[in-house]
Motif scaffolding. Sequence first.
Motif, PDB file in Angstrom:
ATOM      1  N   VAL A  14       0.867  -1.177   0.000  1.00 48.20           N
ATOM      2  CA  VAL A  14       0.000   0.000   0.000  1.00 48.20           C
ATOM      3  C   VAL A  14       0.904   1.227   0.000  1.00 48.20           C
ATOM      4  CG1 VAL A  14      -1.738   1.290   1.299  1.00 48.20           C
ATOM      5  CG2 VAL A  14      -1.804  -1.205   1.264  1.00 48.20           C
ATOM      6  N   GLY A  15       0.612   2.198  -0.853  1.00 48.84           N
ATOM      7  CA  GLY A  15       1.435   3.397  -0.932  1.00 48.84           C
ATOM      8  C   GLY A  15       0.607   4.654  -0.746  1.00 48.84           C
ATOM      9  N   VAL A  16       1.282   5.788  -0.691  1.00 49.51           N
ATOM     10  CA  VAL A  16       0.641   7.089  -0.528  1.00 49.51           C
ATOM     11  C   VAL A  16       1.151   8.009  -1.625  1.00 49.51           C
ATOM     12  CG1 VAL A  16       0.448   9.109   0.968  1.00 49.51           C
ATOM     13  CG2 VAL A  16       0.448   6.823   1.967  1.00 49.51           C
ATOM     14  N   VAL A  17       0.230   8.701  -2.295  1.00 53.89           N
ATOM     15  CA  VAL A  17       0.607   9.720  -3.271  1.00 53.89           C
ATOM     16  C   VAL A  17       0.572  11.054  -2.538  1.00 53.89           C
ATOM     17  CG1 VAL A  17      -0.019  10.875  -5.416  1.00 53.89           C
ATOM     18  CG2 VAL A  17      -0.352   8.400  -5.182  1.00 53.89           C
ATOM     19  N   LEU A  18       1.698  11.749  -2.516  1.00 50.96           N
ATOM     20  CA  LEU A  18       1.808  13.006  -1.784  1.00 50.96           C
ATOM     21  C   LEU A  18       2.093  14.124  -2.776  1.00 50.96           C
ATOM     22  CD1 LEU A  18       1.875  14.154   1.103  1.00 50.96           C
ATOM     23  CD2 LEU A  18       4.324  13.752   1.108  1.00 50.96           C
ATOM     24  N   PHE A  19       1.279  15.188  -2.725  1.00 49.87           N
ATOM     25  CA  PHE A  19       1.429  16.311  -3.649  1.00 49.87           C
ATOM     26  C   PHE A  19       1.319  17.605  -2.867  1.00 49.87           C
ATOM     27  CE2 PHE A  19      -0.119  19.525  -6.552  1.00 49.87           C
ATOM     28  CZ  PHE A  19       0.704  19.343  -7.651  1.00 49.87           C
ATOM     29  N   SER A  20       2.213  18.542  -3.106  1.00 51.10           N
ATOM     30  CA  SER A  20       2.179  19.837  -2.436  1.00 51.10           C
ATOM     31  C   SER A  20       1.826  20.921  -3.447  1.00 51.10           C
ATOM     32  CB  SER A  20       3.541  20.141  -1.807  1.00 51.10           C
ATOM     33  OG  SER A  20       3.541  21.451  -1.276  1.00 51.10           O
ATOM     34  N   HIS A  21       0.867  21.768  -3.106  1.00 51.88           N
ATOM     35  CA  HIS A  21       0.482  22.894  -3.964  1.00 51.88           C
ATOM     36  C   HIS A  21       1.325  24.135  -3.673  1.00 51.88           C
ATOM     37  CE1 HIS A  21      -3.084  20.994  -5.699  1.00 51.88           C
ATOM     38  NE2 HIS A  21      -3.255  20.436  -4.514  1.00 51.88           N
ATOM     39  N   SER A  22       2.250  24.019  -2.752  1.00 49.34           N
ATOM     40  CA  SER A  22       3.080  25.148  -2.343  1.00 49.34           C
ATOM     41  C   SER A  22       4.163  25.446  -3.377  1.00 49.34           C
ATOM     42  CB  SER A  22       3.734  24.835  -0.993  1.00 49.34           C
ATOM     43  OG  SER A  22       4.638  25.846  -0.639  1.00 49.34           O
ATOM     44  N   GLU A  23       4.618  26.679  -3.388  1.00 51.13           N
ATOM     45  CA  GLU A  23       5.745  27.082  -4.237  1.00 51.13           C
ATOM     46  C   GLU A  23       7.068  26.677  -3.592  1.00 51.13           C
ATOM     47  OE1 GLU A  23       5.547  28.587  -7.234  1.00 51.13           O
ATOM     48  OE2 GLU A  23       3.356  28.538  -7.173  1.00 51.13           O
ATOM     49  N   VAL A  24       7.026  26.332  -2.309  1.00 52.18           N
ATOM     50  CA  VAL A  24       8.224  25.981  -1.549  1.00 52.18           C
ATOM     51  C   VAL A  24       8.445  24.469  -1.615  1.00 52.18           C
ATOM     52  CG1 VAL A  24       9.295  26.062   0.740  1.00 52.18           C
ATOM     53  CG2 VAL A  24       7.764  27.906   0.015  1.00 52.18           C
ATOM     54  N   ASP A  25       9.701  24.051  -1.857  1.00 56.24           N
ATOM     55  CA  ASP A  25      10.021  22.623  -1.886  1.00 56.24           C
ATOM     56  C   ASP A  25       9.703  21.982  -0.536  1.00 56.24           C
ATOM     57  OD1 ASP A  25      10.883  22.759  -4.477  1.00 56.24           O
ATOM     58  OD2 ASP A  25      13.016  22.866  -3.973  1.00 56.24           O
ATOM     59  N   PHE A  26       9.247  20.755  -0.590  1.00 50.98           N
ATOM     60  CA  PHE A  26       8.892  20.007   0.613  1.00 50.98           C
ATOM     61  C   PHE A  26       9.523  18.635   0.494  1.00 50.98           C
ATOM     62  CE2 PHE A  26       6.093  17.135   2.971  1.00 50.98           C
ATOM     63  CZ  PHE A  26       5.983  17.809   4.175  1.00 50.98           C
ATOM     64  N   SER A  27      10.263  18.230   1.503  1.00 55.23           N
ATOM     65  CA  SER A  27      10.896  16.911   1.433  1.00 55.23           C
ATOM     66  C   SER A  27      10.324  15.996   2.511  1.00 55.23           C
ATOM     67  CB  SER A  27      12.415  17.032   1.595  1.00 55.23           C
ATOM     68  OG  SER A  27      12.730  17.580   2.854  1.00 55.23           O
ATOM     69  N   VAL A  28      10.231  14.735   2.174  1.00 59.36           N
ATOM     70  CA  VAL A  28       9.760  13.715   3.106  1.00 59.36           C
ATOM     71  C   VAL A  28      10.921  12.768   3.352  1.00 59.36           C
ATOM     72  CG1 VAL A  28       8.118  11.846   3.482  1.00 59.36           C
ATOM     73  CG2 VAL A  28       7.410  13.887   2.228  1.00 59.36           C
ATOM     74  N   LYS A  29      11.251  12.607   4.638  1.00 67.58           N
ATOM     75  CA  LYS A  29      12.364  11.739   5.005  1.00 67.58           C
ATOM     76  C   LYS A  29      11.832  10.399   5.507  1.00 67.58           C
ATOM     77  CE  LYS A  29      13.698  15.098   7.806  1.00 67.58           C
ATOM     78  NZ  LYS A  29      12.621  15.963   7.426  1.00 67.58           N
ATOM     79  N   PRO A  30      12.606   9.337   5.386  1.00 66.46           N
ATOM     80  CA  PRO A  30      12.170   8.040   5.927  1.00 66.46           C
ATOM     81  C   PRO A  30      11.782   8.189   7.398  1.00 66.46           C
ATOM     82  CG  PRO A  30      14.160   7.763   4.629  1.00 66.46           C
ATOM     83  CD  PRO A  30      13.926   9.252   4.759  1.00 66.46           C
ATOM     84  N   GLY A  31      10.626   7.651   7.752  1.00 70.02           N
ATOM     85  CA  GLY A  31      10.141   7.740   9.127  1.00 70.02           C
ATOM     86  C   GLY A  31       9.173   8.884   9.362  1.00 70.02           C
ATOM     87  N   ASP A  32       9.078   9.852   8.414  1.00 72.24           N
ATOM     88  CA  ASP A  32       8.107  10.945   8.548  1.00 72.24           C
ATOM     89  C   ASP A  32       6.692  10.378   8.471  1.00 72.24           C
ATOM     90  OD1 ASP A  32      10.112  12.790   8.739  1.00 72.24           O
ATOM     91  OD2 ASP A  32       9.791  13.687   6.761  1.00 72.24           O
ATOM     92  N   ARG A  33       5.806  10.930   9.266  1.00 70.31           N
ATOM     93  CA  ARG A  33       4.408  10.496   9.263  1.00 70.31           C
ATOM     94  C   ARG A  33       3.622  11.397   8.324  1.00 70.31           C
ATOM     95  NH1 ARG A  33       3.589   9.365  15.730  1.00 70.31           N
ATOM     96  NH2 ARG A  33       5.253   7.814  15.861  1.00 70.31           N
ATOM     97  N   VAL A  34       3.127  10.822   7.230  1.00 75.88           N
ATOM     98  CA  VAL A  34       2.447  11.628   6.214  1.00 75.88           C
ATOM     99  C   VAL A  34       1.030  11.144   5.912  1.00 75.88           C
ATOM    100  CG1 VAL A  34       4.585  12.374   5.115  1.00 75.88           C
ATOM    101  CG2 VAL A  34       3.456  10.285   4.329  1.00 75.88           C
ATOM    102  N   ALA A  35       0.589  10.031   6.522  1.00 75.61           N
ATOM    103  CA  ALA A  35      -0.742   9.500   6.210  1.00 75.61           C
ATOM    104  C   ALA A  35      -1.277   8.692   7.382  1.00 75.61           C
ATOM    105  CB  ALA A  35      -0.678   8.621   4.966  1.00 75.61           C
ATOM    106  N   TRP A  36      -2.597   8.509   7.392  1.00 77.10           N
ATOM    107  CA  TRP A  36      -3.259   7.654   8.375  1.00 77.10           C
ATOM    108  C   TRP A  36      -3.889   6.483   7.651  1.00 77.10           C
ATOM    109  CZ3 TRP A  36      -6.783  10.983  12.038  1.00 77.10           C
ATOM    110  CH2 TRP A  36      -5.998  11.852  12.774  1.00 77.10           C
ATOM    111  N   MET A  37      -3.967   5.343   8.338  1.00 76.32           N
ATOM    112  CA  MET A  37      -4.684   4.193   7.799  1.00 76.32           C
ATOM    113  C   MET A  37      -5.653   3.726   8.877  1.00 76.32           C
ATOM    114  SD  MET A  37      -3.167   0.733   6.212  1.00 76.32           S
ATOM    115  CE  MET A  37      -4.200  -0.502   5.513  1.00 76.32           C
ATOM    116  N   ILE A  38      -6.916   3.636   8.522  1.00 75.96           N
ATOM    117  CA  ILE A  38      -7.949   3.226   9.466  1.00 75.96           C
ATOM    118  C   ILE A  38      -8.539   1.906   8.987  1.00 75.96           C
ATOM    119  CG2 ILE A  38     -10.154   3.838  10.518  1.00 75.96           C
ATOM    120  CD1 ILE A  38      -9.404   6.789   9.935  1.00 75.96           C
ATOM    121  N   SER A  39      -8.537   0.898   9.850  1.00 76.77           N
ATOM    122  CA  SER A  39      -9.084  -0.420   9.501  1.00 76.77           C
ATOM    123  C   SER A  39     -10.496  -0.560  10.049  1.00 76.77           C
ATOM    124  CB  SER A  39      -8.223  -1.532  10.095  1.00 76.77           C
ATOM    125  OG  SER A  39      -6.928  -1.470   9.574  1.00 76.77           O
ATOM    126  N   HIS A  40     -11.375  -1.118   9.245  1.00 79.94           N
ATOM    127  CA  HIS A  40     -12.750  -1.379   9.660  1.00 79.94           C
ATOM    128  C   HIS A  40     -13.089  -2.829   9.371  1.00 79.94           C
ATOM    129  CE1 HIS A  40     -14.191   2.716  10.458  1.00 79.94           C
ATOM    130  NE2 HIS A  40     -13.363   3.073   9.501  1.00 79.94           N
TER     131      HIS A  40
END
Length: 68
Positions: A14-40
Amino acid sequence: MAAGVIDADYRSPVGVVLFSHSEVDFSVKPGDRVAWMISHVIAAPEVAEVEDLDAIVRREGGFGSASV
């Protein structure tokens, strides 16, 4: 933000598509929390078709009424 549904029989990564609308560069480092997963748990009860339902006593007020 968007959400998706993963089927019960899905077995691939399972992967996450991450997109920033900002003009400023944004970096994601290993271990950064960028998404939630909820199980039902999805219940699949057995359903029985009947010709008629038993009579029950109902209060006045209709659906959702908690009046006494």
